[in-house]
Design a protein around this motif. Structure first.
Motif, short mmCIF file in Angstrom:
data_model
loop_
_atom_site.label_atom_id
_atom_site.label_comp_id
_atom_site.label_asym_id
_atom_site.label_seq_id
_atom_site.Cartn_x
_atom_site.Cartn_y
_atom_site.Cartn_z
N MET A 24 -2.30 -17.87 8.48
CA MET A 24 -2.76 -17.07 9.62
C MET A 24 -1.66 -16.11 10.10
O MET A 24 -1.91 -14.99 10.49
CB MET A 24 -3.18 -17.99 10.77
N GLU A 25 -0.40 -16.58 10.05
CA GLU A 25 0.71 -15.75 10.49
C GLU A 25 0.80 -14.46 9.69
O GLU A 25 1.06 -13.40 10.24
CB GLU A 25 2.02 -16.54 10.39
N GLU A 26 0.59 -14.55 8.36
CA GLU A 26 0.65 -13.37 7.51
C GLU A 26 -0.46 -12.38 7.89
O GLU A 26 -0.24 -11.17 7.93
CB GLU A 26 0.52 -13.78 6.04
N ILE A 27 -1.66 -12.90 8.17
CA ILE A 27 -2.77 -12.04 8.58
C ILE A 27 -2.44 -11.33 9.88
O ILE A 27 -2.67 -10.12 10.04
CB ILE A 27 -4.07 -12.87 8.73
N GLU A 28 -1.86 -12.06 10.81
CA GLU A 28 -1.48 -11.47 12.10
C GLU A 28 -0.41 -10.40 11.93
O GLU A 28 -0.46 -9.36 12.60
CB GLU A 28 -0.99 -12.56 13.05
N ARG A 29 0.53 -10.65 11.04
CA ARG A 29 1.58 -9.65 10.78
C ARG A 29 1.00 -8.37 10.21
O ARG A 29 1.40 -7.26 10.58
CB ARG A 29 2.64 -10.22 9.82
N ARG A 30 0.04 -8.51 9.31
CA ARG A 30 -0.60 -7.33 8.72
C ARG A 30 -1.43 -6.57 9.76
O ARG A 30 -1.47 -5.34 9.77
CB ARG A 30 -1.46 -7.73 7.52
N MET A 31 -2.11 -7.33 10.63
CA MET A 31 -2.89 -6.69 11.69
C MET A 31 -1.97 -5.92 12.63
O MET A 31 -2.28 -4.80 13.04
CB MET A 31 -3.68 -7.75 12.46
N GLN A 32 -0.83 -6.51 12.95
CA GLN A 32 0.14 -5.83 13.81
C GLN A 32 0.72 -4.59 13.12
O GLN A 32 0.94 -3.55 13.76
CB GLN A 32 1.28 -6.80 14.18
N PHE A 33 0.94 -4.71 11.82
CA PHE A 33 1.43 -3.59 11.02
C PHE A 33 0.47 -2.41 11.10
O PHE A 33 0.87 -1.27 11.38
CB PHE A 33 1.60 -4.06 9.57
N VAL A 34 -0.82 -2.67 10.91
CA VAL A 34 -1.84 -1.61 10.96
C VAL A 34 -1.95 -1.06 12.38
O VAL A 34 -2.08 0.16 12.58
CB VAL A 34 -3.20 -2.14 10.47
N PHE A 35 -1.88 -1.94 13.37
CA PHE A 35 -1.94 -1.50 14.77
C PHE A 35 -0.79 -0.54 15.08
O PHE A 35 -0.98 0.48 15.76
CB PHE A 35 -1.89 -2.71 15.71
N THR A 36 0.39 -0.86 14.59
CA THR A 36 1.57 0.00 14.81
C THR A 36 1.37 1.36 14.15
O THR A 36 1.71 2.40 14.73
CB THR A 36 2.84 -0.67 14.27
N LEU A 37 0.81 1.36 12.95
CA LEU A 37 0.53 2.63 12.27
C LEU A 37 -0.45 3.48 13.09
O LEU A 37 -0.21 4.67 13.32
CB LEU A 37 -0.06 2.37 10.87
N ARG A 38 -1.53 2.85 13.55
CA ARG A 38 -2.52 3.56 14.37
C ARG A 38 -1.89 4.11 15.65
O ARG A 38 -2.15 5.25 16.06
CB ARG A 38 -3.67 2.63 14.74
N SER A 39 -1.05 3.31 16.27
CA SER A 39 -0.40 3.69 17.53
C SER A 39 0.52 4.89 17.35
O SER A 39 0.82 5.61 18.32
CB SER A 39 0.41 2.52 18.10
N ASN A 40 0.97 5.11 16.12
CA ASN A 40 1.86 6.22 15.82
C ASN A 40 1.15 7.39 15.16
O ASN A 40 1.80 8.26 14.57
CB ASN A 40 3.02 5.73 14.95
N GLY A 41 -0.18 7.40 15.23
CA GLY A 41 -0.94 8.57 14.79
C GLY A 41 -1.53 8.51 13.40
O GLY A 41 -2.14 9.48 12.94
#
Length: 215
Positions: free
Chosen positions: A1-18
């Motif tokens: 689950m931790e890996e899934i959360e890390r990937r979700m956060q990774f994508v969220f950060t990308l979206r947040s930066n445009g």
């Protein structure tokens, strides 16, 4: 689950930066940035920050990789030239979105390592060339898209000449010691159009090749 959360956060950060293009986000989510780093830096792979690699070079921060890729407006028929292979991470992202990727690296050590890694990852539509990226890759012209991952003072004319009419080039321009501007260059029948995409910082584009001692 931790890996899934890390990937979700990774994508969220990308979206947040445009980075909003769904295909670019999917391509970047599908690639583990850790594979392109070594040693202690692997555990920082999901951070949105540039990190050191061999030969005094860096792997760009993911949001910049995403923004540059997005600006290329890639489609599956594209033949792409990348200048500055580095770790191979940007080329891997491009390979998910284009038909063919040619990437030129001036450091022999980086070129060899990237070639081996990309083959190992099964990304067989990438050709890694050890050469002088400032001259492009004349034997494979024309290119639909060109991406430069090192800063020049101005868009290099040899690269503009190798871009197909209707093609797009994305590159940082400016002095190496100052803040640089990410530029989108579109080649039309009437001439060249330029659009500024924001401030970035890259290593300088250097002419020539390096035959590094291989370890």
């Amino acid at each position: 689950m931790e890996e899934i959360e890390r990937r979700m956060q990774f994508v969220f950060t990308l979206r947040s930066n445009g980075v909003t293009n769904a295909d670019v986000l999917k391509a970047m989510e599908s690639l583990n940035r850790e594979n392109f780093l070594e040693g202690i830096f692997q555990e920082r792979a999901m951070e949105n920050t540039p990190l050191p690699i061999s030969c005094g070079q860096t792997i760009s921060q993911p949001s910049v990789v995403g923004l540059m890729t997005q600006a290329l407006e890639l489609h599956r028929r594209c033949k792409v030239l990348e200048i500055g292979t580095g770790s191979g991470y940007q080329a891997a992202v491009l390979s998910r979105l284009a038909r063919r990727v040619y990437t030129v690296e001036r450091h022999m050590r980086l070129a060899r390592r990237s070639r081996e890694l990309l083959q190992k990852l099964g990304l067989h539509n990438i050709t890694v060339v050890h050469g002088d990226g400032s001259k492009g890759l004349p034997e494979q012209v024309p290119f639909d898209r060109i991406l430069v991952t090192a800063a020049a003072e101005d868009p290099p004319q040899p690269l503009i000449d190798q871009l197909r009419v209707g093609g797009i080039m994305v590159l940082p321009v400016g002095q190496s010691h100052a803040v640089q501007t990410l530029l989108k260059v579109t080649k039309t029948e009437e001439g060249i159009n330029y659009a500024e995409l924001g401030s970035v910082r890259f290593v300088p584009l250097v002419e020539g090749i390096e035959h590094d001692v291989l370890d």
